[in-house]
Design an enzyme around this catalytic site. Structure first.
Site, PDB file in Angstrom:
ATOM      1  N   LYS A  78      -3.008  -3.936 -40.476  1.00 21.63           N
ATOM      2  CA  LYS A  78      -2.613  -4.654 -39.256  1.00 21.63           C
ATOM      3  C   LYS A  78      -3.823  -4.785 -38.338  1.00 21.63           C
ATOM      4  CE  LYS A  78       1.016  -4.441 -35.677  1.00 21.63           C
ATOM      5  NZ  LYS A  78       2.158  -3.647 -35.156  1.00 21.63           N
ATOM      6  N   SER A 158       6.449  -6.346 -34.707  1.00 20.56           N
ATOM      7  CA  SER A 158       5.199  -7.064 -34.606  1.00 20.56           C
ATOM      8  C   SER A 158       4.344  -7.004 -35.873  1.00 20.56           C
ATOM      9  CB  SER A 158       4.377  -6.500 -33.446  1.00 20.56           C
ATOM     10  OG  SER A 158       4.065  -5.127 -33.684  1.00 20.56           O
ATOM     11  N   SER A 182       8.533  -1.973 -34.721  1.00 23.64           N
ATOM     12  CA  SER A 182       7.632  -2.964 -35.327  1.00 23.64           C
ATOM     13  C   SER A 182       7.215  -2.724 -36.767  1.00 23.64           C
ATOM     14  CB  SER A 182       6.366  -3.102 -34.487  1.00 23.64           C
ATOM     15  OG  SER A 182       6.615  -3.983 -33.435  1.00 23.64           O
TER      16      SER A 182
HETATM   17  N1  GLN Z   1       9.861  -5.581 -30.479  1.00 27.61           N
HETATM   18  C1  GLN Z   1       9.510  -4.461 -29.648  1.00 27.61           C
HETATM   19  C2  GLN Z   1       8.663  -4.936 -28.487  1.00 27.61           C
HETATM   20  O1  GLN Z   1       8.442  -6.085 -28.417  1.00 27.61           O
HETATM   21  C3  GLN Z   1       8.784  -3.421 -30.436  1.00 27.61           C
HETATM   22  C4  GLN Z   1       7.381  -3.762 -30.702  1.00 27.61           C
HETATM   23  C5  GLN Z   1       6.664  -2.690 -31.441  1.00 27.61           C
HETATM   24  O2  GLN Z   1       7.279  -1.792 -32.009  1.00 27.61           O
HETATM   25  N2  GLN Z   1       5.349  -2.771 -31.407  1.00 27.61           N
HETATM   26  O3  GLN Z   1       8.218  -4.183 -27.668  1.00 27.61           O
END
Ligand code: GLN
Length: 493
Positions: A78, A158, A182
């Protein structure tokens, strides 16, 4: 003949170690696969030359009778992890051109175990999102499509690029980060395993920060065994991150494959959320019966503060994000947009460098931390967070793990929910409580929706008891016998 890109991580590792094929051949197969999957936009940067060089080194180690647990395994990283001498963007315009002068602990651990790097994967900007739609480098497309419908779907987020490329067999495995879901949500949307370890299990050093009290690195793989192998190489105490905990990392892989006799699994009633599709409820019930058949005792559980987890998360996470992102001022990293005064330069840089979702979070975060609202919002959210953790703490008196669905829906179409942030945030309603409590959790592909999309089941465990999470996850995996493949695959399969 099985293609090299169809082997599991465990098989690829054993094949390299036995000399059935060499690491360079494996890297070449994956480089071709990754290049054939460019339409999915999984990578912000492909690094085939690095992969080949690292693979040659892995082969040399093998000839000398050396080589770590991941010798010659091609991974996708990532683009939130700093990689020395190779750009790291966090999916943001503001970091474009930033080349880290250091290596994150997690990636260093993986390279020390012998893994090779295929490239840096696409993500929601600064890991804020559930769809990969907020990346400055464009959306990622889920390799899965609905039956009879070629609409492009989101891979989740994400860690969308990491999940999609593993699902499409363009990488053996990938790493992501999970702040509120995410790793697990994109794992569920793409039909693969996604694992978030206990907060403090994996070092955050050199990982671009979103919400520091929640961020954890973890693996995305095509099987529970592969996730166990990956975590074994990633985890461990790091003197560079004082929030890592010095507890021994078990040999996760060695302890897999036992039954669940004597284990108690909790099913929390508060996770039955209004509007959850019947097919997800049904899959959950099926999961319960699989665990029962494997010898587990099922315990009805109450986690009373569950419904406050998402609202509290959307105070805590933006608060920390607004503070963490204050460092991007045009002076030290990446983009600079000049102005007549330093103040103007900061404004221009941040105005152009950040996308809409990141700006929304910085505004919310700054607001909840401001003098007049700190007590009403931030402090209150911290108290709620303690209650959520206490709910789980009490639950561990009665159960060894908790079973829930991973997400309230299957993957949705690109562009959906974009004008309704609350609908987007609801993606994480089932994953966020474990994040707030810092607990390990896994999503395992367990079934298909009515229109043919993968659905995951979610197992949450006690702090630092990733082992139980893996064991329960593997029982689900065996029982579900999930064999379906996405429409878009390496080699056009
Ligand atoms: N979807 C969640 C957010 O937007 C989690 C994102 C994540 O785990 N990085 O904060």
């Amino acid at each position: 003949m099985t293609r090299l890109t169809d082997l599991s991580l465990a098989q690829a590792r054993d094949g390299v170690a036995a000399g059935d094929f060499c690491a360079v051949e494996l890297a070449e197969a994956y480089i071709a696969a990754m290049e054939g999957l460019r339409s999915l936009n999984c990578f912000i940067l492909e690094t085939p030359d690095v992969a080949l060089e690292m693979a040659a080194a892995a082969d040399a180690r093998r000839t000398r009778g050396e080589g770590g647990a991941l010798n010659g395994i091609p991974l996708a990283i990532k683009d939130l992890f700093c990689t020395k001498g190779i750009s790291a963007t966090a999916g943001s315009h503001i970091l474009e051109g930033f080349v880290p002068p250091y290596e994150s602990t997690i990636t260093r651990n993986l390279w020390n175990a012998g893994a090779t790097m295929l490239g840096k994967t696409n993500l929601d900007e600064f890991a804020m999102g559930s769809s990969n739609m907020t990346s400055y480098f464009g959306p990622v497309t889920n390799p899965w499509q609905r039956a009879g419908d070629d609409a492009k779907l989101v891979p989740g987020g994400s860690s969308g690029g990491s999940a999609a490329i593993v699902a499409a067999h363009g990488a053996v495995a990938a790493i992501g980060t999970d702040t509120g879901g995410s790793i697990r949500q994109p794992g569920s949307f793409c039909g693969i395993v996604g694992m978030k370890p206990t907060y403090g299990r994996c070092s955050r050093w050199g990982t671009i920060a979103f919400a520091s009290s929640l961020d954890q690195a973890g693996p995305l793989t095509r099987s529970v065994r592969d996730a166990a192998i990956m975590l074994g190489s990633m985890a461990g105490h790091d003197p560079m991150d004082s929030t890592t905990v010095d507890v021994a990392v078990p040999d996760y892989e060695a302890e897999l494959g036992q039954n669940l006799n004597g284990m108690r699994i909790g099913v929390p009633k508060e996770y039955r959320i209004d509007g959850t599709p019947a097919e997800i409820e049904a899959l959950w019930d099926e999961g319960v019966s699989w665990l029962k058949s494997a010898g587990a005792e099922i315990v009805e559980l109450s986690l009373p503060h569950t419904k406050y987890a998402l609202p509290a998360y959307y105070i805590v996470a933006p608060a920390e994000a607004s503070s963490n992102l204050a460092r991007y001022d045009g002076v030290r990293y990446g983009l600079r947009v000049d102005g007549n005064t330093p103040q103007e330069m900061y404004e221009n840089t941040r105005g152009e460098g950040f996308g809409a979702e990141v700006k929304r979070r910085v505004l919310i975060g700054t607001y909840v931390l401001s003098a007049g609202y700190y007590d009403a919002y931030y402090l209150q959210a911290q108290k709620v967070r303690t209650r959520i953790a206490q709910d789980f703490h009490d639950a561990w008196e009665k159960v060894d793990a908790v079973l829930t669905p991973t997400t309230p829906s299957a993957a949705f179409a690109q562009g959906d929910k974009m004008d309704d942030p609350i609908a987007m945030y609801l993606n994480d309603v089932l994953t966020v409580p474990a994040s707030m409590a810092g607990l390990p959790a896994i999503s395992v592909p367990s079934g298909l929706s009515g229109d043919g999309l993968p659905l995951g089941l979610h197992v949450i465990g006690r702090p630092f008891d990733e082992m139980t999470v893996f064991k329960v996850g593997q029982v689900l995996e065996d029982a579900a016998n999930f064999k379906a493949q996405p429409q878009i695959m390496a080699g056009g399969g």
